[in-house]
Every structure is written in structure tokens, then in C-alpha cells.
Write a protein that holds these residues in place. Sequence first.
Motif, mmCIF file in Angstrom:
data_model
loop_
_atom_site.group_PDB
_atom_site.id
_atom_site.type_symbol
_atom_site.label_atom_id
_atom_site.label_comp_id
_atom_site.label_asym_id
_atom_site.label_seq_id
_atom_site.Cartn_x
_atom_site.Cartn_y
_atom_site.Cartn_z
ATOM 1 N N TYR A 28 0.832 -1.206 0.000
ATOM 2 C CA TYR A 28 0.000 0.000 0.000
ATOM 3 C C TYR A 28 0.868 1.260 0.000
ATOM 4 C CZ TYR A 28 -3.251 3.571 1.619
ATOM 5 O OH TYR A 28 -3.974 4.723 1.735
ATOM 6 N N VAL A 29 1.804 1.292 0.944
ATOM 7 C CA VAL A 29 2.645 2.483 1.081
ATOM 8 C C VAL A 29 3.613 2.610 -0.097
ATOM 9 C CG1 VAL A 29 4.540 3.416 2.479
ATOM 10 C CG2 VAL A 29 2.454 2.572 3.582
ATOM 11 N N GLY A 30 4.118 1.474 -0.572
ATOM 12 C CA GLY A 30 5.153 1.510 -1.592
ATOM 13 C C GLY A 30 4.615 1.606 -3.012
ATOM 14 N N ALA A 31 3.431 1.056 -3.285
ATOM 15 C CA ALA A 31 2.961 1.014 -4.674
ATOM 16 C C ALA A 31 1.547 1.554 -4.835
ATOM 17 C CB ALA A 31 3.035 -0.423 -5.190
ATOM 18 N N ALA A 200 9.549 5.247 2.234
ATOM 19 C CA ALA A 200 10.492 4.414 2.964
ATOM 20 C C ALA A 200 10.081 2.953 2.782
ATOM 21 C CB ALA A 200 10.455 4.772 4.430
ATOM 22 N N LEU A 201 11.070 2.080 2.886
ATOM 23 C CA LEU A 201 10.730 0.663 2.909
ATOM 24 C C LEU A 201 10.035 0.396 4.225
ATOM 25 C CD1 LEU A 201 13.529 -1.665 1.582
ATOM 26 C CD2 LEU A 201 11.251 -1.218 0.687
ATOM 27 N N LEU A 202 8.879 -0.178 4.158
ATOM 28 C CA LEU A 202 8.129 -0.391 5.385
ATOM 29 C C LEU A 202 8.640 -1.648 6.097
ATOM 30 C CD1 LEU A 202 5.723 1.372 6.292
ATOM 31 C CD2 LEU A 202 4.295 -0.621 5.826
ATOM 32 N N PRO A 203 8.996 -1.512 7.390
ATOM 33 C CA PRO A 203 9.381 -2.735 8.105
ATOM 34 C C PRO A 203 8.141 -3.564 8.442
ATOM 35 C CG PRO A 203 9.579 -0.831 9.554
ATOM 36 C CD PRO A 203 9.067 -0.321 8.232
ATOM 37 N N GLY A 204 8.336 -4.846 8.609
ATOM 38 C CA GLY A 204 7.233 -5.730 8.976
ATOM 39 C C GLY A 204 7.211 -5.984 10.476
ATOM 40 N N LEU A 205 6.388 -6.958 10.886
ATOM 41 C CA LEU A 205 6.190 -7.238 12.311
ATOM 42 C C LEU A 205 7.501 -7.519 13.037
ATOM 43 C CD1 LEU A 205 3.102 -9.605 11.909
ATOM 44 C CD2 LEU A 205 3.091 -7.244 12.774
ATOM 45 N N ASP A 206 8.456 -8.144 12.328
ATOM 46 C CA ASP A 206 9.714 -8.529 12.990
ATOM 47 C C ASP A 206 10.830 -7.510 12.768
ATOM 48 O OD1 ASP A 206 10.140 -8.868 10.307
ATOM 49 O OD2 ASP A 206 10.765 -10.965 10.429
#
Length: 447
Positions: A28-31, A200-206
Motif C-alpha cells: 500500500y505504502v510503496g505502490a 520508505a521501505l516499510l518494516p514488517g512485524l519482525d
Amino acid sequence: MTTDTNTTARTRVLTGITTTGTPHLGNYVGAIRPTVQASLNPATQGFYFLADYHALIKCDEPARIQRSTLEIAASWIAAGLDPDKVMFYRQSDIPEIPELTWFLTCVTGKGLLNRAHAYKASVDKNHAAGNDPDADVSAGLFMYPVLMGADILMFKAHKVPVGRDQIQHIEMARDMASSFNHLYGEHLVLPEAVIEESVALLPGLDGRKMSKSYDNTIPLFSSSAQLKKLISGIVTDSRAPGERKDTEGSALFQIYQAFASAQETATLAKAYADGMGWGDAKQILFERIDREIAPMRAQYEELINNPAKVDAILLKGAAKARELATPLIKELRHAVGLRALASSDHTEASTKTARAAVPSFKQYREKDGQFYFKLADPQGRVLLQSLGFSSPKDAGLAIAQLQQDNAKAMPELGSQIGLGEGVKLTEVAAALDALRAELAEKTKAKG
Ligand code: TRP
């Protein structure tokens, strides 16, 4: 009046999403969000598509590809993409794309594809594991950049918004377009990658990059309750409420930043410094994301529950897109010689001179603001690669010197240019000779 099939004046922006998974906040954020925003700009014409042929490269579960196509299409529309204002289609509804893929395959050096990151990564992995270098590598994976080149060149896209990992593919598409044009005349447009610095590259849960392959994603569309539960699982450090928290390296903070205004972000940064507890921070993140997504949920659900409606939208989009693709493929078929036997072509002579494939210099600017050039052979193999010059003029002068003095200029320019991997100086000398001969030929033709 401009209509949506009038593509002449506007900048054409094109991007696709591979249909292998459920869209997550990173997509969503990136594309999705940036393309929806770009589609509102009347100076551009958007081409947004579901890359389902690409999906076959990574996924052999038919139901998953079908479901993912529906989910991504519904997400794009629910996020605000207006299919009447842009070209919105499914790759596999455009039969001209695989046909163009073949034309490009035939002008693309195998060596160029050997250097593609995704393919090289698989080979390196096999090496590390002591396997055959091509173990489990399909020809589809190897050809991935050519299919992507066809997606882009089919619609003469000027700008292609992509993640950093895709820049190489856009450069390859440029190489394919120039090879094709060189052989058959100016038919294709050279595209440019657009990298959204602010995304920004979105970080995931980890805390690693949010990606299906790490199983650390937050789906874009889940119920509020589910969203809340997933957010509560984001990794944090063990600092207690009241202790100062670091924004640096905090996945929670980075995700918040992707949704919040600068002011909201500054407020959260202050709360971190003041010792806000992780539970409260997660609540704030949940509320901020939910505020943006909640208004889209109803339409998403509506589309997911009416797949026939999405089919209709996509087919209509494909028909519109094919109004551009069909005439171009017809032109290209003719150009390469797939044509009525009775047709006579008077451009043959010029095509023939063009066919003497020669090496070429390519100048470009990098992120560091410096100016670079490379010398590539007709198959795209890099023979020479320069370091950065501070002005395009300096880079141009170095090229001129090479063209005049051939390899004699090499020692002098040695600190500024290097040979490509495995390239011999004699090859460079031969390439420069060929280039000089071609220039002389052209000058003669003109004079
Ligand atoms: N390869 C892209 C990705 O995985 C998806 C894609 C396919 C694409 N064709 C494209 C993106 C053409 C831009 C243009 O992200």
C-alpha cells in the motif's frame, strides 16, 4: 478535449504488481498509494496493471493467483484508483505483451540476462549449497526482465515508478528498446525508473522489510480487530513505561511515519523521548492506520464479493489498452519482417545500414549527483565503466578523447575509467574502432 486514450501529450506512467499474494501495508505504502496519488495528476497518463504472467514465475497455485488478482484489483480501486481515468488492466488480457516479449527476446543478449540480480541470486544460492548453478531456476525466472520490458515498452511508458530492487530491470528495458530501435528503426520509447525517495521501505512485524517471503506482513484489508491484534505483535525492545524509547530502529515508529503527517510524527517522537509505554504507542499506531484504511473497507468488501464486477472493469480496461497495443504490435511485426508477402517496403535500405550493430556510449547521472558513462557492446555487455564526473561536460570530454585516441587514451584516463568484468583491452580498442568507422560512414552519408 483530452480523452483517456489520447496519449500523445501526457507523460505516461506505468507500473504493475505481481499477483502472488494478499496486499499488505508495504504494498500500500510503496505502490498502491503513490500510484493513486500520481493518477490524480492531469499531466500524466497512468497505466496500472496486474502482472499475472509474472506471477506464474513464482507461484504454481492457480487458486492463489486468481485470488490475489482479485484482491490487488479491489485494493487499488478501493484506495481511489479510478478505472475510467487510467488504463487499468490485467497483463494476461493483452496478448500483444507475450508477442512483444518474443521480439525483445530476440534482440536481448543472453549475457545481459545472466547479470540480472534475481537470476544471479538464485545461482549464488545454488553455489553456496553446492548444487548445480541452475538447479530449480526456470527459464521463466531467467526471462523475467524481458517480460517486464515488454510490459513497459508496449505502452511507450516514459516513467516507471518502482522499488530500488527493480531499477536494473528498467535499465534492461532501455537496453532492449535501444537494441530494437537500432536494428529496426525508432519504434520504442526508452523508459526511466522513478524512485520515490520519500517512500520508505516499510518494516514488517519482525523489523525486517515487510514481505510475504518473511511472513511478517500486516494485510492492508483486515477487520479493525484483526489489525489491532497484528499491530500488538510488532517487535519492540523491553523498555518499561517511563523509560525513554529510541525512534531509531523502531519498526513501530517507521510504520507510523509512513501514515502520519510530519507534525504527528514529531509528536510521537516526543512521546517516545518522554517514556511512552509500548502498549500506548501501539494503540496510537493502530488508530492512525485505521483512520486511513477504514473508509476504504466497504468498497473493498463490495468488490471482493462481486468478482464479476472486477472482471468487467479489467476487461474494459484491457480493451482500452489494446487500442494502443494492437497498432503498435502491427507496426513492429511489419518492422521485423513478419508481413504480407505481397507487401513491398521502401525503408528496407535504411534498415540495412542500421543493422550493422555497433557499440555505444551511454551517459547517465547517479543518485550521488555525479555524471557517469559506460561503453557497451551491441548485446549490452559493459566494456568500459567510468567513475563519477562532476559535470556532464567532463564526462563528454572523456568520451570524445576515447573516440579520438582510442585505447591510447586509456592510460591517461585510467583513473577515471575501468574495464568491464572479464573484458580485454583489445576488445575495447576494436569496439572504439567500429564506433569510429560508423561515425565516418554517417558523416559521409550526410555530406
Ligand atoms: N517486477 C515488478 C515487481 O515485482 C512487477 C512488474 C511487472 C512491473 N511488470 C512491471 C513493475 C512493469 C513495473 C513495470 O515489483
